[in-house]
Design a protein around this motif. Structure first.
Motif, PDB file in Angstrom:
ATOM      1  N   ARG A 924      22.959  34.130 -24.635  1.00 34.98           N
ATOM      2  CA  ARG A 924      21.547  33.887 -24.953  1.00 34.98           C
ATOM      3  C   ARG A 924      21.275  32.386 -24.977  1.00 34.98           C
ATOM      4  O   ARG A 924      22.057  31.621 -25.537  1.00 34.98           O
ATOM      5  N   PRO A 925      20.180  31.972 -24.410  1.00 38.16           N
ATOM      6  CA  PRO A 925      19.898  30.525 -24.394  1.00 38.16           C
ATOM      7  C   PRO A 925      19.359  30.058 -25.743  1.00 38.16           C
ATOM      8  O   PRO A 925      18.833  30.851 -26.530  1.00 38.16           O
ATOM      9  N   ARG A 926      19.498  28.772 -26.005  1.00 41.46           N
ATOM     10  CA  ARG A 926      18.881  28.198 -27.202  1.00 41.46           C
ATOM     11  C   ARG A 926      17.406  27.960 -26.877  1.00 41.46           C
ATOM     12  O   ARG A 926      17.061  27.516 -25.785  1.00 41.46           O
ATOM     13  N   LEU A 927      16.542  28.243 -27.862  1.00 40.54           N
ATOM     14  CA  LEU A 927      15.106  28.094 -27.623  1.00 40.54           C
ATOM     15  C   LEU A 927      14.551  26.982 -28.497  1.00 40.54           C
ATOM     16  O   LEU A 927      15.099  26.655 -29.553  1.00 40.54           O
ATOM     17  N   LEU A 928      13.453  26.428 -28.069  1.00 43.53           N
ATOM     18  CA  LEU A 928      12.756  25.406 -28.853  1.00 43.53           C
ATOM     19  C   LEU A 928      12.012  26.083 -30.001  1.00 43.53           C
ATOM     20  O   LEU A 928      11.708  27.281 -29.922  1.00 43.53           O
ATOM     21  N   CYS A 933      10.719  34.519 -26.268  1.00 46.08           N
ATOM     22  CA  CYS A 933      11.183  35.215 -25.064  1.00 46.08           C
ATOM     23  C   CYS A 933      10.108  36.195 -24.608  1.00 46.08           C
ATOM     24  O   CYS A 933       9.619  37.010 -25.389  1.00 46.08           O
ATOM     25  N   THR A 970      10.757  32.688 -20.908  1.00 47.28           N
ATOM     26  CA  THR A 970      10.151  32.433 -22.217  1.00 47.28           C
ATOM     27  C   THR A 970       8.743  31.901 -21.994  1.00 47.28           C
ATOM     28  O   THR A 970       8.320  31.698 -20.856  1.00 47.28           O
ATOM     29  N   THR A 977      21.374  31.601 -17.742  1.00 43.86           N
ATOM     30  CA  THR A 977      22.636  31.246 -18.391  1.00 43.86           C
ATOM     31  C   THR A 977      23.677  32.227 -17.895  1.00 43.86           C
ATOM     32  O   THR A 977      23.400  33.420 -17.742  1.00 43.86           O
ATOM     33  N   GLU A1640      24.184  22.212 -19.521  1.00 46.69           N
ATOM     34  CA  GLU A1640      23.196  22.457 -20.576  1.00 46.69           C
ATOM     35  C   GLU A1640      21.769  22.482 -20.058  1.00 46.69           C
ATOM     36  O   GLU A1640      20.830  22.564 -20.814  1.00 46.69           O
ATOM     37  N   GLU A1647      16.331  18.519 -28.119  1.00 43.66           N
ATOM     38  CA  GLU A1647      16.891  19.425 -29.119  1.00 43.66           C
ATOM     39  C   GLU A1647      17.871  20.404 -28.485  1.00 43.66           C
ATOM     40  O   GLU A1647      18.809  20.872 -29.119  1.00 43.66           O
ATOM     41  N   LEU A1648      17.612  20.747 -27.206  1.00 44.22           N
ATOM     42  CA  LEU A1648      18.444  21.764 -26.555  1.00 44.22           C
ATOM     43  C   LEU A1648      19.665  21.160 -25.912  1.00 44.22           C
ATOM     44  O   LEU A1648      20.584  21.867 -25.515  1.00 44.22           O
ATOM     45  N   GLN A1650      22.085  19.010 -26.867  1.00 44.43           N
ATOM     46  CA  GLN A1650      23.071  18.287 -27.667  1.00 44.43           C
ATOM     47  C   GLN A1650      24.496  18.574 -27.241  1.00 44.43           C
ATOM     48  O   GLN A1650      25.419  17.892 -27.636  1.00 44.43           O
TER      49      GLN A1650
END
Length: 1905
Positions: A924-928, A933, A970, A977, A1640, A1647-1648, A1650
């Motif tokens: 699962r991707p990281r979201l802001l 989604c 999203t 991913t 990434e 934020e995404l 890092q």
């Protein structure tokens, strides 16, 4: 034995039957004006010859009855006189030629024609319509009475042709010439020999057939004949019947046409083109055609062959079939219209190939080799021509010998071309007659010539089909070619590089060919009488007599009776088994270097298969990707098939599910590169395997591999199945005859030396053919029956096999089957692959909607049945299967297919129940925050695009793509991913994403999934942030999932309203459909304010806008066009304006005051105040001292909606005049000031382009209530006044302000008198020279020619400059008169339009992110497509214009930029000019201000250009702002130390201006932002740490946490004006376009991005020392700046870590930085000397400055200085911002080396006095002669140098005096001073000697220098 001649014919001239009366002679006389010579035939009209003059008549023929074996050929009369029968005014010498006629059985008849001329008879001259028989009688009787030999003929005497013709099936031209010559001699010379006897003997003469060597004696092979006139002729028959007899014809052909021409004719004839020879000589035509045919041996030419074509048959040339024809050159005109005929002119030596005809050349290297050998044969002197001492001349070969040498070259060529052809022959039947097929695909594949056009066409041709049927026979007589192709190939290969050995071989072959034609040269003696010289001119005693028929017939009959008694002549052939020769090899070993490691690859394939069958699945999985890569090579594919065969026992191999999957994947990979031909036999080798490997699905249900490998084109190719079938039949037929000996008939056992099982099928067949005549009839019948049954059983077997591979497992997926080549269009048997995919998709949509599933299944069955039936018909007919068996097969096929369908249903049902293959878990991707989604993960494969890095590529590295994972949609992004399918990098995560708003193109594609190689639905998404998602949807997702994804994506990409974008959905207050939330606040709220503003604006503008909810500016791409009818123009607004609005007054309404205070806070206003362009208060109080003022005239956006509310205008212009000025400009964007130079006080203005006069008139006529001429005049007058006011506002031109009307300028015509040609150049090479700016400014009085090659304009020499330059579009400024007073000047330039930017960007996208791999890998194709995009050329033009404007402003002239509508290119130019001219805009805050002012406030249409909503979808994405950022990036590259922000900042803005994450770059103007209540919302609502709405707010927040936007090389010059180079060669491709981070995703959402946290050291299980932190950084996977940060970031990180360890709270990096800077500043100030960096920087010229590293070059070496300074306070002006002195932080040497390792010539302690008011301090000094420095440290072991005195700057060393604070105990003489150019240093040594020592050392160091 054979007859020498079959018929003798006498043909004479007779009138044309359709012609009557006396017209013919007149006609002839009129036509024939010249002597009737063959050379001069061109003077006649050919068609008249053909039809007008007369025709041939056969007077007599012998024998009169046709021979039974050879009927008399028709149409001989035409061929005797090919140019037509005509009378001639004088006698011509006799002529001889041989014509060739071909009968219906393709037998050639040679007609030898000897023509002579006799005086025409009166009947012929006075041609009356008499019967032909009377003419014949007169020809016999009236002749002698007419012409007595004594008297000359009358002056008008005409001569008629008469021809003696011999017709024979043998080609003995010389014998025919002699025989006919003898008959003519007897007639002319009046010899006493009976012509009847001679002719009778000629017709009864028999000669031996070919094959002299096989006869018992010389007499058998050589026949001497006499015709009974004292003559003797020797006839030699050729030794081998199959070799053609060429005499000298080939050599003559080469002499006439040359090597290249003959080679192209040779290729043309072989590839079935039409060839036409032209010559004036018939004999030459015959020889040329014969020569060309001789070259084609061993192939026989089977099309139309007419060496001499009669004129009456010229229409034959239009035939559609190929031919070789000869035509008299007189008819050349008739050949002109032939469009597809290759014409060889033998007399002129040329070959003309029409444009539409392509002759494929011989494959290399054969073409080159053949050419060089031919030139050695034809011109042996060529090799010796350059020798200093040439050998004595060698004897050249005779013509006959040279002829044979040339033929030998071509014989060798065919042997090389067809080498190994016998290994590709399939023996389909042996008895009763051999049936042989040739496996073309295998031959081409193994020779490595699949792509070769020439050989492909030859093998498909009729000649080669004849070659196979004639020479494929295994038991027959052999000839020279068979020996050559079987035994000499190795020798030819060895001789390739040795010309002399090749020549020797050619000569050996030539000897054999010569011997074949002349077996017994010694006995070749002829004795034949010839007529005397000029005998044709003497009077003949009489015409050629009529011969006695009976007598000739009697002689013939006598001979026939004798022959009957003799035994029949049987041609005794010596038949043998034809040798096959060595197996074939590739004609040219291609790409041997690439696969040097193929042995290793084969090892990998073998290992993987053994792991699979041993059940070691984990090992096999690791090897699988390498195996799939290796299977691209032919050797690996062959190896795979061999290895798999090993694991098949008794035709069956049952596997478990995993093994089955592995085997099927490898098979699919093997087959995917097979063409339909299967040239390497891979599909053939896999065919038995796909029916052998299987798995048990359930009891009684077995699934075979064939059901999983059907998706390949090869299975639907009929040619493949035929080749396979014939191959298998051959194997079985061979086995039939290789049964154990005891079962065979004793007569069949031959003495075979080779072991039985090693004999090939051809050997077996040869043996059987030899024994065939000896077998009894019953035995023969039995063998025939056995063979027929074998073929029949194979046909049944193949019907089954074909149904296996053609019927799909799931009948609902019949679409796939139907798309395949051969089945796509069964009825028409088309093999076209072009339209099938479309047809398939249409079929699918119909069927799924109508629900006829069952009907379709039957349709599939029917299609397969028809396909198999067609195959069965063809192969069974060719193989001689009986008709009963064939009928049985036709009945069987539908049953076979039906049974198979039923079996498959069970298999399909069970396969559905299989547990699904373990697929990787979805990541699962990281979201802001706020990102949601929309569509959860759809399983997809991410396929490689054209960028090499991700797939390994030329740079090596792991293959990250293809990757298996999922795509998520999203509200903000499209995210993939997953993990690479290659297990070697399986633990890595691949992420590729882009904002939904950045999508520019989506395209459906049909792709193969990397795992199971099935064709799947795919989607290719391209984004303007330079990402490409090329995805194949997994079966699990299905086509419905893909369609849903597309629809949702489209909905998100183009929301109906701007409020539907992500930036608004983040904040619920703006969610569409909800009422806006109002906030209680002091005074009127911001929402109310926005509403008031809009309401006032609407009231002010008048009724016409009331109904419109939202303003959308007109989208004019094409300038100068009137607006659409429904969109009123802003110009008409002014007529209804209330006077009060436009009168400036200090008393504003309360709401207006509120508006004003908000407007004053806008970026523009802050910037105007910084530039000293006035404040609002001064404007309102009308302070006259200021030249400009801030006008609130547009505060309600009434004059111009796309302008900001406050504008800078000249002080002298009233607000109410501005309305009238504005209507002269597009979109009412009138000129306003946007920047003023602090030094020259020149101003920069911007506006929209001018309206043309006609357009203005049109607007007035349409919109204005009462337009009058006066009004148009008044507005242009206002415009002139306005420009005059601008000029007057400039201090240096204020004296000219008295003139207020400028007659040279009006809105009617604006233009130029043509300077600035360097800017105007729109071509690619047009560049602005580096010195153009200074020339424009009038500095350079003798300018060189311009950069683009135009001569310097004399106008550049004028010293007086205009006060104002107006830069406008060339198209707009046509024909304007120049201003007579030189107040301003118009500069027309050619600029590109927005649509060109869009088109260029599309090409740039494709260049940087290609959808598929380039045809030619490497940088060349990328650079080519980059050049085609013309993106860099547009950057070049922008920078060029900007530098020009900077130069003008710098020289004190003001500039008005007035391009297009004033919101695209104008904005780009104006922003760039300010950035280059004003250092403030190169700071972080300044750049923000610049973008807010010029781009946002001045109304760049971000929403329109970014296609943000559904309305803008059609206009597409036009990256005007991105182009500006690219220009800034180019300047940044050239001046890296002038910008406070880093290149990452530019990329960040480039990404987010298109991402719609922030509201900053939404909407098209401030007016629209107010309408939505966006403009002033930040002030009222104090929000907590929620999502940022403004990109600037986000940048501020992020800057406090990380220095990512900060440029560490920032060390600006004071008031530096930048002048970048703008040539394309100086521009670089921005890495924003090319780099990506697959680890990434894009790094711009901080934020995404890092990255995964590194494990802390304590966690390591072994407890040993911490491991190295080294890691591999892959291109395109890791973000390199993050993996390898710059030194200062690393130091800050280290500081933070230490602080954490000490337990101190970590400080923000900015605070630490500021502290360090402050300390540095204090120290520098205390030190009291100038900083090295400032000294260095000021002295470095521009081009060195642009490198960012300053080297001061001097006698002392060089020092590297980095400056740490960024003390820009936000409100400071440019002048006050750089007060701080700067100091170097390090030098190049001391940075890395310890104190001990330095060069220390002399060292010790000295006291040094500090700067003013500082004490003396003891320091450790080091004198370094190498670096020419005096360095000092705090103490001896100190490694950090505290200061350096550069000895190059030392002027003197002198004794000093002690000053206050000096050490008390030291002698006065121990003091000394060192004086440098900067200051005096006071030193004190410990005692006098050491002081003296130091002074001496320093002095010696100075003297050494």
């Amino acid at each position: 034995m054979a007859r020498l001649a079959d018929y003798f014919v006498l043909v004479a001239f007779g009138p044309h039957p359709r012609e009557g009366g006396p017209s013919v002679p007149r006609c002839m006389l009129g036509t024939v004006r010249t002597p009737c010579q063959l050379e001069q035939r061109a003077a006649w009209d050919p068609w008249e010859q053909g039809s007008g003059e007369g025709q041939g008549q056969i007077l007599q023929r012998f024998p009169e009855k046709d021979w039974e074996d050879n009927p008399f050929p028709q149409g001989i009369e035409l061929f005797c006189q090919p140019s037509g029968w005509q009378l001639c005014p004088e006698r011509n010498p006799p002529t001889f030629f041989v014509a060739v006629l071909t009968d219906i059985n393709s037998e050639r008849h040679y007609c030898a024609c000897l023509t002579f001329w006799e005086p025409a008879e009166p009947t012929q001259e006075a041609v009356c319509a008499e019967d032909s028989t009377e003419r014949e009688e007169e020809a016999d009787e009236g002749g002698p009475a007419q012409l007595s030999p004594a008297t000359p003929g009358p002056p008008g005497q005409l001569f008629a042709p008469k021809t003696l013709v011999l017709v024979s099936r043998l080609d003995h031209a010389e014998v025919f010439r002699n025989s006919l010559g003898l008959i003519y001699t007897i007639h002319v010379e009046g010899l006493n020999v009976g012509l009847e006897n001679v002719i009778g003997n000629l017709l009864t003469c028999v000669i031996p057939l070919a094959g002299g060597s096989q006869l018992d004696s010389v007499e058998d092979g050589v026949r001497t004949i006499s015709l009974g006139a004292g003559d003797r002729q020797v006839i030699q028959t050729p030794l081998a019947d199959s070799l053609p007899v060429s005499r000298c014809s080939v050599a003559l052909l080469f002499r006439q046409l040359g090597i290249t021409n003959v080679l192209s004719l040779f290729c043309a004839a072989l590839t079935e083109h039409k060839v036409l020879f032209l010559s004036r000589s018939y004999q030459r035509l015959s020889d040329a055609c014969r020569g060309l045919l001789a070259l084609l041996f061993p192939l026989r030419y089977s099309f139309t062959y007419v060496p001499i074509l009669p004129a009456q048959l010229l229409e034959v040339l239009s035939t559609p079939t190929p031919f070789i024809i000869g035509v008299n050159a007189a008819f050349q005109a008739e050949t002109q219209e032939l469009l597809d005929v290759i014409i060889a002119d033998l007399d002129g030596g040329t070959v003309t190939v029409p444009e539409c005809v392509h002759i494929p050349p011989l494959p290399e290297p054969l073409q080159t080799q053949t050419h060089s050998v031919l030139s050695m044969v034809l011109d042996p002197e060529l090799e010796l021509a350059d020798l200093a001492f040439p050998p004595p001349s060698t004897n050249a070969s005779s013509l006959k010998m040279q002829d044979k040498e040339l033929r030998a070259v071509f014989l060798r060529l065919f042997a090389q071309l067809l080498q190994g052809y016998r290994w590709c022959l399939h023996m389909v039947r042996i008895h009763p007659e051999p049936v042989i097929r040739f496996h073309k695909a295998a031959f081409l594949g193994q020779r490595g010539l699949v792509e070769d056009d020439f050989l492909m066409k030859v093998l498909e041709g009729m000649a080669f089909a004849g070659f196979v049927s004639e020479r494929g026979v295994p038991y027959r007589a052999t000839d020279l070619f068979d020996e050559l192709v079987a035994h000499e190939v190795a020798r030819m290969r060895a001789d390739e590089n040795h010309p002399q050995r090749v020549l020797r071989h050619v000569r050996e072959l030539a000897e054999q060919l010569y011997k074949n034609e002349n077996p017994y040269p010694a006995v070749a003696m002829h004795k034949v009488q010839r007529p005397g010289e000029a005998s044709h001119l003497r009077r003949a005693p009489r015409p050629f007599p009529r011969l006695d028929d009976g007598m000739v017939q009697w002689i013939v009959d006598q001979a026939a009776a004798k022959m009957q008694g003799a035994p029949p002549a049987v041609k005794a052939e010596r038949r043998t088994t034809v040798p096959s020769g060595p197996p074939m090899t590739a004609i040219l070993e291609r790409s041997s270097g690439l696969h040097g490691n193929s042995a290793r690859r084969l090892e990998v394939v073998r290992n993987c298969i053994s792991y699979v069958f041993e059940g070691k699945m984990l090992e096999a999985k690791k090897l699988l990707p390498a195996v799939l890569r290796a299977l691209k090579g032919r050797a690996a594919r062959r190896c795979l098939t061999q290895e798999l065969h090993i694991h098949v026992q008794q035709n069956r191999a049952v596997l478990d599910h995993q093994q089955f999957d592995f085997v099927v994947r490898m098979m699919n990979c093997c087959l995917q590169d097979c063409t339909s031909l299967d040239e390497h036999g891979i599909a053939a080798a896999l065919l038995p395997l796909v029916t052998a490997f299987c798995r048990k699905l359930s009891p009684g249900v077995t699934q075979f591999a064939y059901s999983c490998v059907q998706e390949h084109v090869v299975w639907s190719t009929p040619q493949f199945w035929e080749a396979m079938f014939y191959g298998d039949v051959q194997t079985h037929i061979r086995a039939l005859y290789l049964e154990p000996a005891e079962d065979r008939d004793h007569g069949q056992v031959g003495d075979v030396s080779a072991p039985e099982d090693e004999r090939s099928a051809l050997d077996v067949a040869s043996e059987q053919r030899r024994l065939w005549p000896t077998l009894s009839r019953e035995k023969q019948q039995e063998l025939v029956q056995k063979e027929e049954s074998t073929v029949f059983s194979q046909a049944i077997h193949y019907a089954n096999r074909m149904s296996y591979l053609l019927l799909p497992l799931d009948s609902s997926r019949s679409r796939l089957l139907r798309e395949r080549a051969g089945l796509g269009d069964l009825e028409s048997a088309s093999n076209s692959l072009v339209t099938n995919s479309m047809a398939g998709s249409v079929a699918e949509s119909y069927d799924t909607e109508s629900g006829f599933e069952d009907a379709e299944t039957c349709d599939v069955a029917g299609a397969v049945v028809r396909f198999i039936n067609r195959f069965v018909d063809k192969v069974c007919t060719e193989s001689g299967v009986t008709s009963d068996h064939l009928k049985g097969l036709h009945v069987m096929v539908p049953d076979i297919v039906q049974m198979h369908i039923e079996t498959l249903e069970a298999v399909h049902r069970e396969s559905k129940r299989l547990p699904p293959i373990q697929k990787p878990k979805l990541l699962r991707p990281r979201l802001l925050p706020g990102e949601e989604c929309v569509l959860d993960g759809l399983r997809v494969y991410l396929l490689p695009d054209g960028r090499e890095e991700g797939a390994g590529g030329s740079g090596g590295g792991p293959a990250l793509l293809p990757a298996e994972g999922a795509v998520f949609l999203t509200t903000y992004r499209v995210i993939f991913t997953g993990m690479p399918t290659d297990p070697l990098v399986g633990e890595q995560v691949v992420v590729r994403s882009f904002p939904v708003a950045a999508l520019t193109k989506e395209k459906r594609i049909s792709v193969q999934t990397p795992v199971d190689q099935l064709l799947q639905d795919g989607l290719q998404l391209r984004s303007c942030t330079f990402q490409l998602l090329r995805m194949a949807f997994d079966e699990e997702a299905g086509s419905d999932g893909a369609e849903l994804f597309r629809k949702q994506l489209h909905k998100l990409r183009y929301p109906p309203d701007i409020r539907g974008t992500f930036a608004f959905t983040l904040d619920p207050t703006h969610a569409p459909g909800r009422p806006p939330r109002t906030t209680k606040d002091k005074g009127p709220s911001l929402r109310t304010l926005s509403r008031n503003l809009v309401k006032n604006a609407k009231k002010t503008i008048g009724r016409q806008y009331v109904t419109r909810k939202k303003y959308s500016p007109p989208s004019w791409e094409h300038r100068g066009q009137p607006p659409p009818e429904d969109q009123e123009d802003e110009i008409s607004v002014s007529e209804e304006l209330e006077p009060s609005t436009l009168t400036p007054s200090s008393a504003l309404k309360p709401s207006d005051r509120m508006t004003m205070s908000s407007l004053v806070e806008r970026a523009c206003c802050r910037d105007y105040q910084r530039l000293g362009l006035g404040t609002l208060s001064s404007s309102l109080s009308r302070a006259k001292s200021e030249p400009f003022r801030i006008s609130p005239v547009n505060r309600m956006y009434a004059i111009c909606r796309s302008y900001p509310g406050l504008l800078i205008v000249p002080q002298s212009v009233q607000d109410n005049a501005l309305q009238r000025v504005s209507r002269c400009y597009r979109q009412n964007r009138f000129p306003v000031v946007c920047w003023r130079s602090g030094r020259s006080k020149a101003v920069l203005l911007r506006s929209g382009g001018l309206h043309g006069k006609g357009v203005v008139g049109l607007f007035k006529a349409q919109n204005a209530p009462s337009p009058g001429q006066s009004q148009a005049d008044s507005s242009s007058l206002e415009q002139e006044k306005y420009l005059q006011a601008v000029v007057s506002s400039m201090p240096r031109f204020a004296d000219a302000s008295g003139r207020n009307t400028l007659s040279g300028f009006s809105s009617a015509h604006v233009g130029s008198h043509g300077k600035w040609s360097s800017v105007r150049a729109s071509g690619r090479s047009g560049g602005l020279g580096v010195d153009v700016g200074s020339r424009l400014a009038g500095r350079d009085l003798l300018s060189p020619p311009q950069a683009n090659g135009a001569p310097p304009d004399p106008g550049f020499l004028q010293p007086q400059r205009a006060a104002l330059y107006i830069i406008g579009d060339k198209a707009q400024l046509k024909g304007v008169r120049p201003d007579p007073l030189q107040q301003w000047e118009l500069v027309p330039i050619e600029v590109f339009e927005a649509r060109q930017v869009k088109a260029s960007f599309k090409k740039l996208l494709k260049a940087c992110v290609p959808g598929c791999p380039a045809a030619e890998p490497g940088p060349a194709s990328f650079l080519r497509s980059l050049e085609d995009s013309e993106w860099l050329i547009q950057l070049h033009k922008l920078l060029q214009v900007s530098v020009l404007v900077v130069e003008l402003l710098d020289s004190g002239s003001s500039v008005l930029v007035s391009l297009e509508d004033g919101w695209d290119i104008t904005t780009q130019v104006v922003s760039l000019v300010q950035l280059l001219s004003d250092p403030f805009y190169r700071t972080l805050e300044g750049f923000r201000l610049l973008v807010e002012k010029e781009w946002l406030s001045f109304g760049h249409r971000f929403s329109h250009r970014g296609a943000h909503t559904l309305a803008g979808q059609s206009s597409g994405f036009t990256p005007v702002f991105l182009q500006f950022l690219d220009c800034v990036h180019q300047v940044h590259l050239q001046f890296p130390m002038e910008f406070e922000f880093s290149p990452f900042y530019l990329k960040f803005l480039g990404y987010h201006h298109a991402s719609r994450r922030f509201r900053t770059f939404l909407l098209d103007s401030d007016y629209e932002r107010i309408e939505l209540g966006l403009l002033y919302e930040e002030k009222g609502e104090r929000r907590g740490q929620q999502a940022c709405r403004s990109v600037w707010e986000y940048v501020d927040r992020l800057s406090k946490r990380t220095p990512v936007f900060y440029n560490y090389m920032y060390a600006p010059e004071d008031a530096e004006v930048l002048r970048p180079y703008s040539n394309v060669s100086n521009l670089k491709v921005w890495d924003f376009y090319t780099e990506e981070t697959l680890a990434e995703g894009p790094p711009y959402d901080w934020e995404l991005a890092q990255g995964p946290p590194e494990p802390p050291e304590e966690e390591r299980p072994d407890g040993g020392a911490p491991q190295s932190r080294r890691r591999v950084v892959w291109p395109c996977y890791d973000s390199r700046p993050r993996a390898q940060p710059d030194a200062i970031s690393r130091l800050l990180e280290e500081l933070q870590r230490l602080e954490t360890e000490l337990g101190r709270p970590a400080e923000r990096w900015k605070d630490t930085w500021d502290r360090a800077k402050a300390a540095q500043r204090l120290e520098a100030r205390a030190d009291g000397r100038g900083t090295p960096s400032s000294l260095l920087v000021s002295s470095v010229p521009h081009h060195r400055r642009s490198l960012g590293v300053y080297l001061q070059e001097g006698p002392v070496g060089s020092t590297l200085s980095l400056s740490l300074d960024s003390d820009q306070s936000s409100g400071s002006t440019a002048s006050s911002s750089r007060q701080a002195a700067r100091r170097s932080t390090s030098t190049l040497y001391s940075q890395f080396q310890t104190a001990e390792s330095e060069n220390r010539s002399y060292e010790g302690t000295l006291y040094k006095k500090g700067a003013f008011m500082k004490p003396w301090k003891a320091r450790w000094f080091v004198l370094d002669k190498t670096k020419h420095q005096l360095r000092y440290y705090d103490h001896r072991v100190d490694t950090e140098c505290k200061g350096v005195i550069d000895l190059a700057e030392v002027e003197a060393v002198a004794p000093g005096t002690p000053t206050m604070g000096a050490p008390k105990t030291v002698d006065e003489k121990a003091f000394f001073d060192v004086k440098t150019t900067r200051r005096v240093y006071n030193f004190c040594a410990q005692d006098v000697p050491s002081a003296q020592q130091w002074v001496d050392q320093i002095q010696s160091c100075l003297s050494d220098a």
